[in-house]
Design an enzyme around this catalytic site. Sequence first.
Site, PDB file in Angstrom:
ATOM      1  N   GLY A   1     -23.009 -38.959 105.883  1.00 34.84           N
ATOM      2  CA  GLY A   1     -21.869 -38.239 105.314  1.00 34.84           C
ATOM      3  C   GLY A   1     -22.329 -37.122 104.389  1.00 34.84           C
ATOM      4  N   ASN A   2     -21.403 -36.242 104.049  1.00 36.14           N
ATOM      5  CA  ASN A   2     -21.723 -35.116 103.157  1.00 36.14           C
ATOM      6  C   ASN A   2     -20.436 -34.535 102.595  1.00 36.14           C
ATOM      7  OD1 ASN A   2     -21.432 -33.593 105.918  1.00 36.14           O
ATOM      8  ND2 ASN A   2     -23.343 -34.728 106.083  1.00 36.14           N
TER       9      ASN A   2
ATOM     10  N   SER B   1     -27.590 -31.479 106.640  1.00 37.78           N
ATOM     11  CA  SER B   1     -27.766 -30.939 107.995  1.00 37.78           C
ATOM     12  C   SER B   1     -26.427 -30.503 108.597  1.00 37.78           C
ATOM     13  CB  SER B   1     -28.424 -31.984 108.889  1.00 37.78           C
ATOM     14  OG  SER B   1     -27.629 -33.146 108.934  1.00 37.78           O
ATOM     15  N   GLU B   2     -25.318 -30.935 107.998  1.00 37.77           N
ATOM     16  CA  GLU B   2     -23.992 -30.496 108.459  1.00 37.77           C
ATOM     17  C   GLU B   2     -23.457 -29.335 107.618  1.00 37.77           C
ATOM     18  OE1 GLU B   2     -22.859 -31.266 111.194  1.00 37.77           O
ATOM     19  OE2 GLU B   2     -23.071 -33.391 111.680  1.00 37.77           O
TER      20      GLU B   2
ATOM     21  N   HIS C   1     -17.328 -34.877 105.148  1.00 36.37           N
ATOM     22  CA  HIS C   1     -17.576 -35.461 106.468  1.00 36.37           C
ATOM     23  C   HIS C   1     -18.091 -36.874 106.250  1.00 36.37           C
ATOM     24  CE1 HIS C   1     -19.198 -36.597 110.212  1.00 36.37           C
ATOM     25  NE2 HIS C   1     -20.447 -36.484 109.812  1.00 36.37           N
TER      26      HIS C   1
ATOM     27  N   HIS D   1     -18.182 -39.326 116.752  1.00 37.78           N
ATOM     28  CA  HIS D   1     -18.959 -39.111 115.544  1.00 37.78           C
ATOM     29  C   HIS D   1     -18.254 -39.648 114.287  1.00 37.78           C
ATOM     30  CE1 HIS D   1     -21.771 -36.117 113.278  1.00 37.78           C
ATOM     31  NE2 HIS D   1     -21.534 -37.194 112.574  1.00 37.78           N
TER      32      HIS D   1
HETATM   33 ZN   LIG Z   1     -22.031 -37.454 110.618  1.00 38.21          ZN
END
Ligand SMILES: [Zn+2]
Length: 221
Positions: free
Chosen positions: A34-35, A80-81, A100, A163
């Site tokens: 997550g982010n 990375s997102e 996310h 996802h």
């Molecule tokens: Zn993810």
Amino acid sequence: MSGEPAATADEVKQQLLDTAKEMLTSGLVQGTAGNVAARLPDGNVVLTPSSLDYLTMGLDDLVVCNLDGEVVEGHRGPTSEKALHLSAMKRYPEINATMHCHAKHCTMFALTRQPIPAVIEEFVVYVGGDVPVANYETTGTDDLAEEVAGWVGDRSAVLMANHGLFAVGKNPADVMHIAGLVERTAEIVWGARRLGEIVPLPEATNQQFAGYYRYGRTGKF
Ligand SMILES: [Zn+2]
């Protein structure tokens, strides 16, 4: 947003850090998954770093990027997102925070590619309608970022096929509330379908409450 005093950059960073920790402790993610991102007063965006334990994460670990994705502050690499968050911030100037996560029941809907239906009044007010399923694109890519951001123009959440969940809000606490509400509703819908057929809200109610969401987001019905 209007009428509330604007938060300073330091306050936004602290809110982002608190939200990232709450995302973990409330079970929306496990480990370093997550982010979260938030817009700063100068227009840059603060993001959680890549692959770092949320429990020990501090303000120094956060990364600031401009809207083109270049790191302008911080000694770590951004999530990375990154593109996913920046794509939504670029498109929607009224959106100041994004999350996310891999919430369990949301991901069940994402795997079966079923939207989460807007069948609870409160849900429509905060989400704006059904939570749709964005088409599958590979994690971390610009294609995923563009695909997902395209779905949150008139609602606060979208499922990422196979996802997880992506949510947008006014500030970090708002986006945490939305992600938690969507996950709770996904669980309720999943359970209710085992009890019987879900009765939809009247269409007029759905439209009225979706209007409240749009008004809360843009100031316009
Ligand atoms: Zn993810």
